[in-house]
Structures are given as C-alpha cells and as structure tokens.
Design an enzyme around this catalytic site. Structure first.
Site, PDB file in Angstrom:
ATOM      1  N   ASP A   7       0.813  -1.210   0.000  1.00 47.43           N
ATOM      2  CA  ASP A   7       0.000   0.000   0.000  1.00 47.43           C
ATOM      3  C   ASP A   7       0.853   1.269   0.000  1.00 47.43           C
ATOM      4  OD1 ASP A   7      -2.039  -1.808   0.263  1.00 47.43           O
ATOM      5  OD2 ASP A   7      -2.871  -0.962   2.105  1.00 47.43           O
TER       6      ASP A   7
ATOM      7  N   HIS B 258       3.528  -2.653   3.020  1.00 44.29           N
ATOM      8  CA  HIS B 258       3.563  -1.271   2.572  1.00 44.29           C
ATOM      9  C   HIS B 258       4.823  -0.989   1.770  1.00 44.29           C
ATOM     10  CE1 HIS B 258       0.546  -1.181   5.752  1.00 44.29           C
ATOM     11  NE2 HIS B 258       0.073  -0.098   5.167  1.00 44.29           N
TER      12      HIS B 258
END
Length: 356
Positions: free
Chosen positions: A46, A190
């Site tokens: 992300d 992430h």
C-alpha cells in the site's frame, strides 16, 4: 475460457533426462505448476508510489520472481507517473487506495466518491486501464463506501494476514507473518518500509518451500488466484466480447458506428447473444453502452435463460455499468443482452460486454 493460465514469471529451464530409449522433457509450464502445487497467495503493498522505495521494491520483487498488487494513493500516482508506468512494466497489478488516504467512513458520500474517482481517472490516464480493486485506507469500510466502490466497478480487497510493518514489525516478524499465508490468502504490506524490502527474499524462499506462488487478486472473489500471464496493468481473468460479434435477435436490432462501433437495440425483445464457457460460477459483468437521448436506457442480462440483472445507461454519453458477483451456471452458457422495458422514448446502444 476462464481457466487461469500460469504465467512463466520465473524462468525455469526445461529438464531433459536422457534415457536409453529417448528423453523425458518437463516443460516450463509443468515445472511451474509443480512449484505452485499448493496454490497462490497475493502480496500487496500500500501507499505508493514514492521516490524513495518504489524502484527498489520493484527491483527486489523481480529479482525474487515475485509479482504483487500495488494499491496506489492517487495523489502519489499523480506526482510520480513514471513510477506508476514502472510498476506496470514490471508486471505488477495496480489497485486504488483512495486519493489522499483519509478515514473514508468519516467522509460524505460526495467526498468518498471523489477520493475513488479521481484515483481511477489518474491511474487510467497513466496506464491506459482503470483499477478493478480498491483497498480502503486503514481497512475502514461500510455499506455506503461499498456501494460507491460498486458504482465504479471496483472490488473491495482487505487482507487475511497483516505483516504489521506499519506498526514497527522487524524483518523477521514480517517473514513470520508471510509464513502464515495459505492458498488464496492476501497479505498487507507497505511500499515505504526498509524492513519490508529486506523481508522479500526470505518471503520468496518461504513460499517456494511450501509450494506456493505469488498470484493476482481475482476481481470476482477478492482472493489470490493464478496470474493471468499478462504484462501487468490491472488484474483480469476474463474476456471481452464486442456486441457486433454476437448473434442478433429481434425485429430491429442493427449495427451502429456512432457513438461507437456497436449494436442498437430499438424495441422490446431486441437482443444480442452468444455462448460462453464458464469454469466457475461467479463473475462480474460490465457492459459499455448509452441511450440515444437523455432518457434512461436499460438492458437486461440473461444467462442460461435466467435474468441476472439490468444495466442502466442514463444518457447519450457512453458509460460502463457493472453487475458484481453474479451467480450463474458453469460450462457452456448462453449470454443474452435484451431490451424488455422499452416504452418508445429511447434506444439502447451497446458497445461490448466484459466478464471478469
């Protein structure tokens, strides 16, 4: 046919075993199938792209024979369009992670819609394709948000395993989290953490040792499946059928060249149809179409003779309307697009049907 084809992402040399009577050759596809004997998992990252980590992330994934789904923040994509193109060129799939990473459920309907549509438009302008997957920031969602996602042809994707990289997890802890992945699972990671980058080689080794491969996320189920073998962009396991290639039925059905090359359905029971083979029994159906004027045009979707939903086109500007998670029979099924509610004030123009 909806059988996902395993891509030759990892270069696997053919094994030739010389025998007295000849040779036994194991093909690349067969070797890859053996490596992925326990299925596929989805690696997701992300908050990208960013100028610090994204290039290194892509290089590390490629070096370790992995593909991933990258949920981009819209304003980051706008700021770093070349990195988005790099993501696509590296064979990664690109998802929507909102425009500015807010707490979506605290926004108004119009604000929610803006966060999603701006990102859709930005990614499409850069890559040529709009995302089909949406991950709400912080995993926060509700019925209103899911409705807006559906209106934009998006499938919401959360996760089965949280790497906790955002919470200060060490590289060893991230590797251990990935070790819990099973067939179909999705892991949250992430773009911006060094600990995550450092974990990737060990994650790749662990998956390989357990007969698992990195795959794409199915827009139909939100679960990991075999990659489509394409070169990146958004995930797609489906097919696209031009309306003019379908069999026409009804008294007035005919081809058109404006506002697109397609078919016009002028009256009740005008239709187009064709036969599609389905490996599984749930898919998303997207129809691009328009009305011939400002009135609302509608076209019913029938599968195997049963009405499964209706596409609505509110005006003469072409638009895509999606019916998500439609259940239907498997094997060969007749797909029919038919007008059943024409009151004489509009005509339905249809361009193509896409199934995912």
């Amino acid at each position: 046919m909806f059988m996902a084809k395993a891509g030759k992402w990892v270069a696997i040399g053919s094994l030739v075993v010389s025998l007295f009577t000849g040779s036994l050759v194991i093909s690349d596809d067969e070797a890859l199938a053996a490596e992925c004997s326990n299925g596929y998992v989805a690696l997701t990252f992300d908050d990208g792209p960013n100028s610090h980590n994204t290039t290194t992330l892509l290089n590390t994934l490629k070096q370790n024979g992995l593909r991933a789904t990258l949920f981009n923040v819209g304003q980051n994509a706008q700021n770093y369009p070349s990195l988005v193109r790099d993501q696509q060129a590296a064979g990664m799939w690109i998802g929507n992670h909102s425009w500015s990473h807010p707490h979506m459920t605290q926004l108004s309907n119009s604000q929610m819609s803006s966060e999603i549509t701006r990102t859709q438009q930005t990614v499409q302008s850069i890559t040529g394709t709009a995302p089909k997957l949406f991950r709400p920031p912080y995993g926060e969602t509700n019925a209103t948000l899911r409705s807006i996602e559906t209106q934009n042809g998006l499938t919401e994707v959360l996760w089965n395993v949280d790497s906790q990289d955002w919470n200060g997890a060490t590289t060893a802890q991230i590797v251990a989290a990935a070790g819990r992945l099973q067939n179909g699972d999705v892991i949250l990671m992430h773009d911006q953490y060094q600990t995550t980058l450092q974990a990737i080689p060990q994650v790749a080794q662990n998956l390989k040792s357990r007969g698992l491969c990195s795959g794409m996320i199915s827009p139909s189920t939100g679960r990991a499946v075999a990659p489509d073998g394409g070169s990146g962009g958004t995930p797609s396991t489906g097919t696209k059928m031009e309306a003019e290639s379908m069999t026409k039925g009804g008294q007035y059905t005919g081809n058109i060249s404006s506002p697109f090359n397609g078919v016009a359905l002028y009256a009740n029971n005008d239709s187009v149809k064709y036969t599609q083979y389905f490996e599984s029994g749930t898919h998303n159906f997207s129809l691009r179409g328009a009305s011939n004027n400002s009135n609302m045009a509608r076209v019913d979707l029938k599968i195997g003779g049963q009405t499964k939903g209706t596409f609505y086109f509110g005006g003469s500007n072409p638009a895509v309307y999606t019916l998500n998670n439609v259940s239907h029979g498997t094997g060969n099924q007749e797909i029919e697009l038919v007008v059943t509610a024409d009151n004489g004030t509009w005509d339905a123009y249809i361009d193509y049907l896409e199934i995912n």
